[in-house]
Motif scaffolding. Structure first.
Motif, short mmCIF file in Angstrom:
data_model
loop_
_atom_site.label_atom_id
_atom_site.label_comp_id
_atom_site.label_asym_id
_atom_site.label_seq_id
_atom_site.Cartn_x
_atom_site.Cartn_y
_atom_site.Cartn_z
N ALA A 56 0.82 -1.22 0.00
CA ALA A 56 0.00 0.00 0.00
C ALA A 56 0.84 1.26 0.00
N LYS A 57 2.13 1.15 0.29
CA LYS A 57 3.02 2.30 0.23
C LYS A 57 3.52 2.56 -1.19
N THR A 58 3.25 1.62 -2.10
CA THR A 58 3.66 1.80 -3.49
C THR A 58 2.48 2.14 -4.40
N ARG A 62 -7.56 1.86 -6.18
CA ARG A 62 -8.84 2.55 -6.32
C ARG A 62 -10.00 1.59 -6.10
N PRO A 63 -11.16 2.11 -5.63
CA PRO A 63 -12.33 1.25 -5.45
C PRO A 63 -12.65 0.47 -6.72
N GLU A 87 -13.15 -1.64 -0.50
CA GLU A 87 -13.91 -1.46 -1.74
C GLU A 87 -13.23 -2.14 -2.93
N CYS A 88 -12.20 -2.92 -2.67
CA CYS A 88 -11.55 -3.73 -3.70
C CYS A 88 -11.92 -5.20 -3.49
N LEU A 130 -8.22 -9.70 -13.82
CA LEU A 130 -7.66 -9.04 -12.66
C LEU A 130 -6.91 -7.77 -13.05
N ASP A 131 -6.85 -6.85 -12.10
CA ASP A 131 -5.99 -5.69 -12.27
C ASP A 131 -4.58 -5.99 -11.78
#
Length: 207
Positions: A56-58, A62-63, A87-88, A130-131
């Motif tokens: 999460a630091k990189t 987004r939802p 929201e993911c 997938l993203d």
């Protein structure tokens, strides 16, 4: 738990409660099924939860972002990330059934509605678009790329290009090899000051 608040002070009351529950949940499950080494369970929040949250630091997802945690074990990095990004959508996959059962039980206990689990090898996963695929030192990067690139959607929704995000350690020059032009590497110890994070990295490969 204090170490999580040190770096993520913006947690909501619900997220804080869920993070606090991770300790007793994993201690209980580890007494039944050894999903975390016995000597490491005392360092759960630093070595497993915070390490997972280094992703999460990189990138701040987004939802609506769709992620798969390949080789999730008992739920890392997928479970901490699912708490942080409610929201993911997360699919946690592992080839060892008992570890998947632990991950599902923890997700159920935390009432994480954004988590699914699947007992399968990476190459057996089908029908997913997938993203990102996240993973924690499961296999060499080239093997990971070959395993998951067919699942990654070309539609972009985040500041970071869709692809693979892996938590890795040590010297990666040879492992990155031919992927170098598609790779970005972040040193985790630039974000987290604890000695445990020396030489640990977040690696992104755009797919």
């Amino acid at each position: 738990m204090d170490i999580i608040l040190k770096y993520f002070p913006e947690l909501t009351p619900l997220q804080l409660r869920q993070m606090e529950q991770l300790g007793p949940l994993y201690e209980d499950w580890n007494a039944k099924i050894n999903v975390i080494s016995r000597r490491d369970i005392a360092h759960l929040y630093e070595h497993h939860v915070l390490h997972s949250l280094a992703i999460a630091k990189t990138v701040w997802f987004r939802p609506g972002t769709r992620l798969m945690d390949l080789g999730c074990g008992g739920g890392f990095p997928g479970i901490p990330l699912a708490i942080l990004f409610p929201e993911c959508q997360f699919l946690l996959v592992d080839s060892i059934g008992k570890k998947v059962r632990v991950a599902q039980a923890v997700a159920d206990a935390l009432e994480l509605k954004n988590v699914r689990t699947l007992h399968a090898r990476g190459e057996e996963v089908k029908g997913e678009r997938l993203d990102f695929v996240v993973s924690r030192a499961v296999m060499p990067l080239p093997d990971l790329v070959r395993c998951v690139q067919r699942l990654v959607s070309p539609e972009q929704h985040n500041a970071l290009p869709n692809g693979l995000i892996a938590l890795k350690g040590g010297e990666l020059t040879d492992e990155i090899g031919a992927l170098r032009r598609r790779c970005t590497v972040w040193d985790i110890d630039r974000e987290f000051e604890e000695p445990y994070f020396e030489n640990k990295k977040v690696v992104h490969v755009s797919l």
